[in-house]
Scaffold this motif. Structure first.
Motif, PDB file in Angstrom:
ATOM      1  N   LYS A 202      -9.148   3.236  -6.838  1.00 33.25           N
ATOM      2  CA  LYS A 202      -7.926   3.206  -7.641  1.00 33.25           C
ATOM      3  C   LYS A 202      -6.794   2.549  -6.864  1.00 33.25           C
ATOM      4  O   LYS A 202      -5.990   1.796  -7.441  1.00 33.25           O
ATOM      5  N   ILE A 203      -6.717   2.801  -5.564  1.00 30.41           N
ATOM      6  CA  ILE A 203      -5.692   2.158  -4.731  1.00 30.41           C
ATOM      7  C   ILE A 203      -5.888   0.649  -4.734  1.00 30.41           C
ATOM      8  O   ILE A 203      -4.927  -0.115  -4.907  1.00 30.41           O
TER       9      ILE A 203
ATOM     10  N   LEU B 232      -3.199  -2.016  -6.174  1.00 29.67           N
ATOM     11  CA  LEU B 232      -2.695  -3.096  -5.323  1.00 29.67           C
ATOM     12  C   LEU B 232      -2.855  -4.449  -6.016  1.00 29.67           C
ATOM     13  O   LEU B 232      -1.958  -5.292  -5.965  1.00 29.67           O
TER      14      LEU B 232
ATOM     15  N   TYR C 286       2.428   6.283  -7.093  1.00 25.90           N
ATOM     16  CA  TYR C 286       1.325   6.691  -7.961  1.00 25.90           C
ATOM     17  C   TYR C 286       0.501   7.866  -7.445  1.00 25.90           C
ATOM     18  O   TYR C 286      -0.477   8.251  -8.075  1.00 25.90           O
ATOM     19  N   SER C 287       0.888   8.446  -6.312  1.00 32.30           N
ATOM     20  CA  SER C 287       0.122   9.594  -5.826  1.00 32.30           C
ATOM     21  C   SER C 287       1.020  10.794  -5.637  1.00 32.30           C
ATOM     22  O   SER C 287       2.184  10.663  -5.257  1.00 32.30           O
TER      23      SER C 287
ATOM     24  N   VAL D  61      -8.118  -0.671   3.192  1.00 32.79           N
ATOM     25  CA  VAL D  61      -7.443   0.530   2.708  1.00 32.79           C
ATOM     26  C   VAL D  61      -7.578   1.641   3.748  1.00 32.79           C
ATOM     27  O   VAL D  61      -6.602   2.334   4.059  1.00 32.79           O
TER      28      VAL D  61
ATOM     29  N   LEU E 260      -5.231   9.652  -5.362  1.00 30.70           N
ATOM     30  CA  LEU E 260      -5.792   8.332  -5.628  1.00 30.70           C
ATOM     31  C   LEU E 260      -7.066   8.113  -4.829  1.00 30.70           C
ATOM     32  O   LEU E 260      -7.097   8.347  -3.618  1.00 30.70           O
TER      33      LEU E 260
ATOM     34  N   PHE F  50       0.834  -1.207   0.000  1.00 26.28           N
ATOM     35  CA  PHE F  50       0.000   0.000   0.000  1.00 26.28           C
ATOM     36  C   PHE F  50       0.866   1.253   0.000  1.00 26.28           C
ATOM     37  O   PHE F  50       0.649   2.179  -0.784  1.00 26.28           O
TER      38      PHE F  50
ATOM     39  N   VAL G 138       2.430   1.809  -3.374  1.00 32.01           N
ATOM     40  CA  VAL G 138       1.462   2.389  -4.315  1.00 32.01           C
ATOM     41  C   VAL G 138       1.303   3.880  -4.064  1.00 32.01           C
ATOM     42  O   VAL G 138       1.299   4.685  -4.999  1.00 32.01           O
ATOM     43  N   MET G 139       1.202   4.261  -2.809  1.00 33.71           N
ATOM     44  CA  MET G 139       1.041   5.677  -2.486  1.00 33.71           C
ATOM     45  C   MET G 139       2.279   6.486  -2.899  1.00 33.71           C
ATOM     46  O   MET G 139       2.156   7.597  -3.407  1.00 33.71           O
TER      47      MET G 139
ATOM     48  N   TYR H 142      -3.293  11.666  -1.295  1.00 33.25           N
ATOM     49  CA  TYR H 142      -1.899  11.578  -1.718  1.00 33.25           C
ATOM     50  C   TYR H 142      -1.003  11.846  -0.525  1.00 33.25           C
ATOM     51  O   TYR H 142      -1.432  12.419   0.469  1.00 33.25           O
TER      52      TYR H 142
END
Length: 185
Positions: free
Chosen positions: A28-29, A33, A17-18, A46, A24, A10, A13-14, A68
């Motif tokens: 989308k998260i 994932l 992509y943020s 989440v 996000l 997680f 991803v943050m 974000y």
């Protein structure tokens, strides 16, 4: 993948992509994932991950379009400055320059403008394999408070190394002064 690893995925991803221009949504998260880390999580999971980040003092901004990360290891401007400094420094070999720049860019989102990387090929980089060894040795000398000496040298028109000065320069006091400056920042 185990559930304990989910929070790290997680966070990945943050980070990747943020940013303030690309918040996000929870959906989308969850999608990222699954796509990037092959894990399915529920919405509540989440939200729990956001609480964990908050408990770890990692600030997440919640807006109308999503969330974000507020701060990163390096801010955009810091990453640009460091990357450009590495490119401009011709004492760092091209391979090491590329590796360090990739590490710095890795602290930013995928939307970070890294188009400047092609400039690294336009800089006359020296073959200086001992640079990092020398940095490590100087750091060790600072830590153990031992003296360092060196000779100023240059090349003549025949590409022979010649001494610029007759005597060695002792760096003990200079290194200690430099160490105190570095530690005060």
């Amino acid at each position: 993948m185990r559930k304990k690893e989910g929070i790290l995925c997680f966070l990945d991803v943050m980070i990747k992509y943020s940013d303030e221009n690309h918040p996000l949504s929870v959906a989308k998260i969850m999608e990222l994932l699954k796509e990037k880390h092959h894990i399915d999580v529920a919405k509540q999971t989440v939200y729990n991950y956001f609480e964990v980040l908050e408990a770890m003092n990692i600030e997440v901004v919640k807006g109308d379009k999503g969330r974000y990360l507020l701060s990163r290891t390096l801010e955009k401007e810091e990453a640009f400055l460091l990357c450009h400094s590495i490119i401009a420094n011709n004492t760092i070999e091209e391979k090491y320059s590329q590796d360090m720049i990739q590490k710095i860019i890795g602290t930013q989102s995928t939307y970070f403008d890294s188009s400047f990387i092609h400039y690294i090929y336009n800089v006359d980089k020296k073959d200086n394999k001992d640079l990092f060894l020398n940095i490590s040795l100087i750091g060790e000398c600072i830590k153990t408070k031992c003296k360092i000496s060196f000779n100023y040298t240059t090349y003549n028109f025949k590409k022979e190394i010649i001494n610029k000065r007759e005597k060695n320069i002792m760096l003990f006091h200079y290194v200690l002064w430099l160490a105190t400056i570095v530690t005060t920042f």
